[in-house]
Design a protein around this motif. Structure first.
Motif, PDB file in Angstrom:
ATOM      1  N   ALA A  14       0.840  -1.190   0.000  1.00  0.00           N
ATOM      2  CA  ALA A  14       0.000   0.000   0.000  1.00  0.00           C
ATOM      3  C   ALA A  14       0.882   1.249   0.000  1.00  0.00           C
ATOM      4  O   ALA A  14       1.891   1.308   0.705  1.00  0.00           O
ATOM      5  N   GLY A  15       0.478   2.217  -0.808  1.00  0.00           N
ATOM      6  CA  GLY A  15       1.260   3.438  -0.961  1.00  0.00           C
ATOM      7  C   GLY A  15       2.257   3.379  -2.097  1.00  0.00           C
ATOM      8  O   GLY A  15       2.829   4.405  -2.472  1.00  0.00           O
ATOM      9  N   ARG A  65      -4.735   9.792  -8.398  1.00  0.00           N
ATOM     10  CA  ARG A  65      -3.762   8.728  -8.102  1.00  0.00           C
ATOM     11  C   ARG A  65      -3.316   7.989  -9.362  1.00  0.00           C
ATOM     12  O   ARG A  65      -2.153   7.607  -9.478  1.00  0.00           O
ATOM     13  N   SER A  83       0.114   5.759  -5.150  1.00  0.00           N
ATOM     14  CA  SER A  83      -0.617   5.736  -3.879  1.00  0.00           C
ATOM     15  C   SER A  83      -1.630   4.596  -3.857  1.00  0.00           C
ATOM     16  O   SER A  83      -2.795   4.785  -3.497  1.00  0.00           O
ATOM     17  N   LYS A  85      -3.883   1.422  -2.996  1.00  0.00           N
ATOM     18  CA  LYS A  85      -4.599   0.995  -1.797  1.00  0.00           C
ATOM     19  C   LYS A  85      -4.983  -0.475  -1.940  1.00  0.00           C
ATOM     20  O   LYS A  85      -5.130  -0.970  -3.068  1.00  0.00           O
ATOM     21  N   PRO A  86      -5.193  -1.158  -0.840  1.00  0.00           N
ATOM     22  CA  PRO A  86      -5.618  -2.562  -0.937  1.00  0.00           C
ATOM     23  C   PRO A  86      -6.885  -2.735  -1.782  1.00  0.00           C
ATOM     24  O   PRO A  86      -7.027  -3.749  -2.482  1.00  0.00           O
ATOM     25  N   GLU A  87      -7.774  -1.764  -1.744  1.00  0.00           N
ATOM     26  CA  GLU A  87      -9.008  -1.872  -2.539  1.00  0.00           C
ATOM     27  C   GLU A  87      -8.777  -1.712  -4.034  1.00  0.00           C
ATOM     28  O   GLU A  87      -9.692  -1.894  -4.833  1.00  0.00           O
ATOM     29  N   ASP A  88      -7.565  -1.384  -4.438  1.00  0.00           N
ATOM     30  CA  ASP A  88      -7.225  -1.359  -5.862  1.00  0.00           C
ATOM     31  C   ASP A  88      -6.875  -2.760  -6.380  1.00  0.00           C
ATOM     32  O   ASP A  88      -6.675  -2.937  -7.583  1.00  0.00           O
ATOM     33  N   VAL A 119      -2.432  -5.373  -3.997  1.00  0.00           N
ATOM     34  CA  VAL A 119      -1.888  -4.370  -3.096  1.00  0.00           C
ATOM     35  C   VAL A 119      -2.045  -4.884  -1.672  1.00  0.00           C
ATOM     36  O   VAL A 119      -3.164  -5.104  -1.212  1.00  0.00           O
ATOM     37  N   SER A 121      -1.657  -4.674   2.477  1.00  0.00           N
ATOM     38  CA  SER A 121      -1.785  -3.615   3.496  1.00  0.00           C
ATOM     39  C   SER A 121      -0.631  -3.655   4.487  1.00  0.00           C
ATOM     40  O   SER A 121       0.170  -4.575   4.495  1.00  0.00           O
TER      41      SER A 121
END
Length: 121
Positions: A14-15, A65, A83, A85-88, A119, A121
């Motif tokens: 993540a990130g 992003r 950037s 995110k896990p939801e990506d 992704v 976390s």
């Protein structure tokens, strides 16, 4: 006919960032728009962004992003993802059509095989 081949997926924290590429071959002169969608199991394919006639458009969920760019000389469209995110996490698909951009997956004609983006976390 047009063939699309995606590459660049993988595992990232993540990130972090990834850049996906989609190379088109065949009757590429017919293409007016190229786009990116993503899909997770059990859900419909979701619009991410598109390039059409030198303009780009991104979904609200990725705006700021993710960036889409096209290299016409290489018949390639890129999806720069920052950037993350896990939801990506999803399988990301490249799409193309011979008309202007569209937001629904069923409006696109040509599809790549997809590339997995995970992704953590």
């Amino acid at each position: 006919q047009v063939q699309l081949v995606e590459s660049g997926g993988g595992l990232v924290q993540a990130g972090g960032s990834l850049r996906l590429s989609c190379v088109a071959s065949g009757r590429t002169f017919d293409l007016y728009a190229m786009g990116w969608f993503r899909q997770v199991p059990g859900k419909e394919r979701e619009f991410v962004g598109l390039w059409s006639h030198s303009n780009t458009y991104s979904a609200d969920s990725v705006k700021g992003r993710f960036t889409i760019a096209r290299d016409g000389a290489k018949s390639t469209v890129y999806l720069q993802m920052n950037s993350l995110k896990p939801e990506d996490t999803a399988v990301y698909y490249c799409a193309a059509r011979s008309y202007g951009g569209a937001l629904r997956a069923d409006e696109w004609t040509y599809w790549g095989q997809g590339t997995q983006v995970t992704v953590s976390s």
